[in-house]
Design an enzyme around this catalytic site. Structure first.
Site, mmCIF file in Angstrom:
data_model
loop_
_atom_site.group_PDB
_atom_site.id
_atom_site.type_symbol
_atom_site.label_atom_id
_atom_site.label_comp_id
_atom_site.label_asym_id
_atom_site.label_seq_id
_atom_site.Cartn_x
_atom_site.Cartn_y
_atom_site.Cartn_z
ATOM 1 N N CYS A 113 4.727 -27.772 -33.761
ATOM 2 C CA CYS A 113 4.067 -27.953 -35.047
ATOM 3 C C CYS A 113 3.678 -29.409 -35.326
ATOM 4 C CB CYS A 113 4.947 -27.428 -36.175
ATOM 5 S SG CYS A 113 5.284 -25.653 -36.065
ATOM 6 N N HIS A 245 2.086 -30.323 -42.827
ATOM 7 C CA HIS A 245 2.161 -29.129 -41.998
ATOM 8 C C HIS A 245 2.446 -27.941 -42.917
ATOM 9 C CE1 HIS A 245 3.189 -26.210 -39.064
ATOM 10 N NE2 HIS A 245 4.491 -26.268 -39.277
ATOM 11 N N ASN A 275 1.749 -20.271 -41.085
ATOM 12 C CA ASN A 275 2.072 -21.422 -40.248
ATOM 13 C C ASN A 275 1.284 -21.302 -38.948
ATOM 14 O OD1 ASN A 275 3.193 -23.327 -38.550
ATOM 15 N ND2 ASN A 275 5.321 -22.862 -39.080
#
EC number: 2.3.1.180
Length: 318
Positions: A113, A245, A275
Site C-alpha cells: 500500500c 492511503h 482499498n
C-alpha cells in the site's frame, strides 16, 4: 539544482462495481457494518481477462495527455504494484511496450500500500540527479485476485484500479521531501504467505490481523506526519490538502485530526474505491485535480502504510 514537479495526473477504474449489498450474497457480512467500520460502500473489481497492465496503461495515457508530453519523451517508467501480470517481465516493461517506448529504464516496485509513495521517492531521485527529465509513476493493482472470498475480514476491504502521475524536471521543487520507512518484524500481521520462492504457491491469499494493523497504522502515520512537518520547518496550517492511503475512514480521520485538518481538506475516495493498495493515492490525487479541488501552488501531503510493514510520505507543492 534540478527538482521534480507533477506535470499531469491520470486514473482508471474497472467498469465492474461491487456494492456492500452484493457482498452480503457471497460472504457472511453486513453492508451496514462494512460502511460503519470502514467507510467503504462499493469497490471496482477487474473482470475475467482484465489485467493490471490494462489498468496501468489507461491511467498512464490520461496522465501523459494531462502533462502535455508524448510517451516517447519518457526517461523512466516505474510501476508500483503488488499484483504484477507476470513474474517477469515486469508490469513496467509490459506497459513500456504498450506505450511504444524503447530504451529507457522500466521496472516495478513492491511496497504494497506504500508502493506509490516509495515510487515517487525513486522517480524524484532520478530527476534530481539528472538521470531522467520525465518520469511516469503508476500505482496499479488487481488486488481482488489475492483475496479469499470466504474471508470476510479481508475480502470486503479491497478493490482494483490504477493511478498515474508524470513528473518533470523543474528549477523549483514540486516534490519538497519524501520520507520512507519499513519494519519487517511485523510481517505476520499482514501478508500473502505463498510464493514460488518458498515452495508455497498454493497459499496465495491475503491474511490480515486487522485490529493489530489498525492500531499500528494510526500510530505510525501520526509519526510520519510529525517527521514530515519537522523536516521542512512547517506548521500544520501550511498543509492545504491531505491525500492519504484509502484503507479505512477511521484511519484517515485519525490522521486528519493529527494535522488539525477538517475533513473538507482531506481527499477521501474510500467509499467508492475501497482499498486499492498502491493505486489509492494516485487515484484520489487525480480525482481531486480533475474536479478542481486541488489547485496549482497548494501544498499536499501524501501518506501511506502497508504490509511489510512499509510506510512513508511525500510532501508536494503542486
Amino acid at each position: 539544482m534540478k527538482y521534480s514537479r507533477v506535470l499531469g495526473t491520470g486514473s482508471h477504474l474497472p467498469s465492474r462495481v461491487v456494492t456492500n449489498a452484493d457482498l452480503e450474497a457471497i460472504v457472511d457480512t453486513n453492508a451496514t457494518w462494512i460502511r460503519e467500520r470502514t467507510g467503504i460502500e462499493q469497490r471496482h473489481l477487474v473482470s475475467e481477462g482484465e489485467t493490471c497492465c490494462d489498468l496501468a496503461e489507461a491511467a498512464a495515457r490520461k496522465a501523459l495527455e494531462a502533462a502535455g508530453i508524448q510517451a516517447s519523451d519518457l526517461d523512466l517508467i516505474l510501476v508500483a504494484t503488488t499484483t504484477p501480470d507476470q513474474f517477469f517481465p515486469s508490469t513496467a516493461c509490459l506497459l513500456q511496450q504498450r506505450l511504444d517506448v524503447h530504451g529507457c529504464p522500466a521496472f516495478d516496485l513492491q511496497a504494497v500500500c506504500a508502493g506509490f509513495v516509495y515510487a515517487m521517492d525513486v522517480a524524484d531521485k532520478f530527476i534530481r540527479t539528472g538521470a531522467a527529465k520525465h518520469a511516469l509513476v503508476v500505482g496499479a493493482e488487481t488486488i481482488s485476485r489475492l483475496l479469499d472470498w470466504t474471508d470476510r475480514g479481508t475480502c470486503v476491504l479491497f478493490g482494483d484500479g490504477a493511478g498515474a502521475v508524470v513528473l518533470g524536471a523543474a528549477e523549483e521543487p514540486g516534490i519538497i521531501s519524501t520520507h520512507l520507512h519499513a519494519d519487517g518484524a511485523y510481517k505476520d500481521l499482514l501478508q500473502v504467505p505463498g510464493g514460488h520462492g518458498n515452495g508455497r504457491p498454493e497459499a496465495a491469499f491475503m491474511e490480515m490481523k486487522g485490529n493489530e494493523v489498525f492500531r499500528i497504522a494510526v500510530t505510525t502515520l501520526g509519526r510520519i506526519v510529525d517527521e514530515t512537518l519537522e523536516a521542512n520547518n512547517l506548521s500544520k496550517s501550511d498543509i492545504d490538502w491531505l491525500i492519504p492511503h484509502q484503507a479505512n475512514i477511521r484511519i484517515i480521520q485519525a490522521t486528519a485530526r493529527k494535522l488539525d485538518l477538517p475533513m473538507e481538506r482531506v481527499v477521501v475516495t474510500v467509499a467508492e474505491h475501497g482499498n486499492t493498495s498502491s493505486a489509492s493515492i494516485p487515484l484520489a490525487f487525480d480525482q481531486a485535480v480533475r474536479d478542481g479541488r486541488i489547485q496549482r501552488g497548494q501544498t499536499l501531503l501524501m501518506e501511506a502504510f502497508g504490509g511489510g510493514f512499509t510506510w512513508g510520505s511525500v510532501l508536494i507543492r503542486y
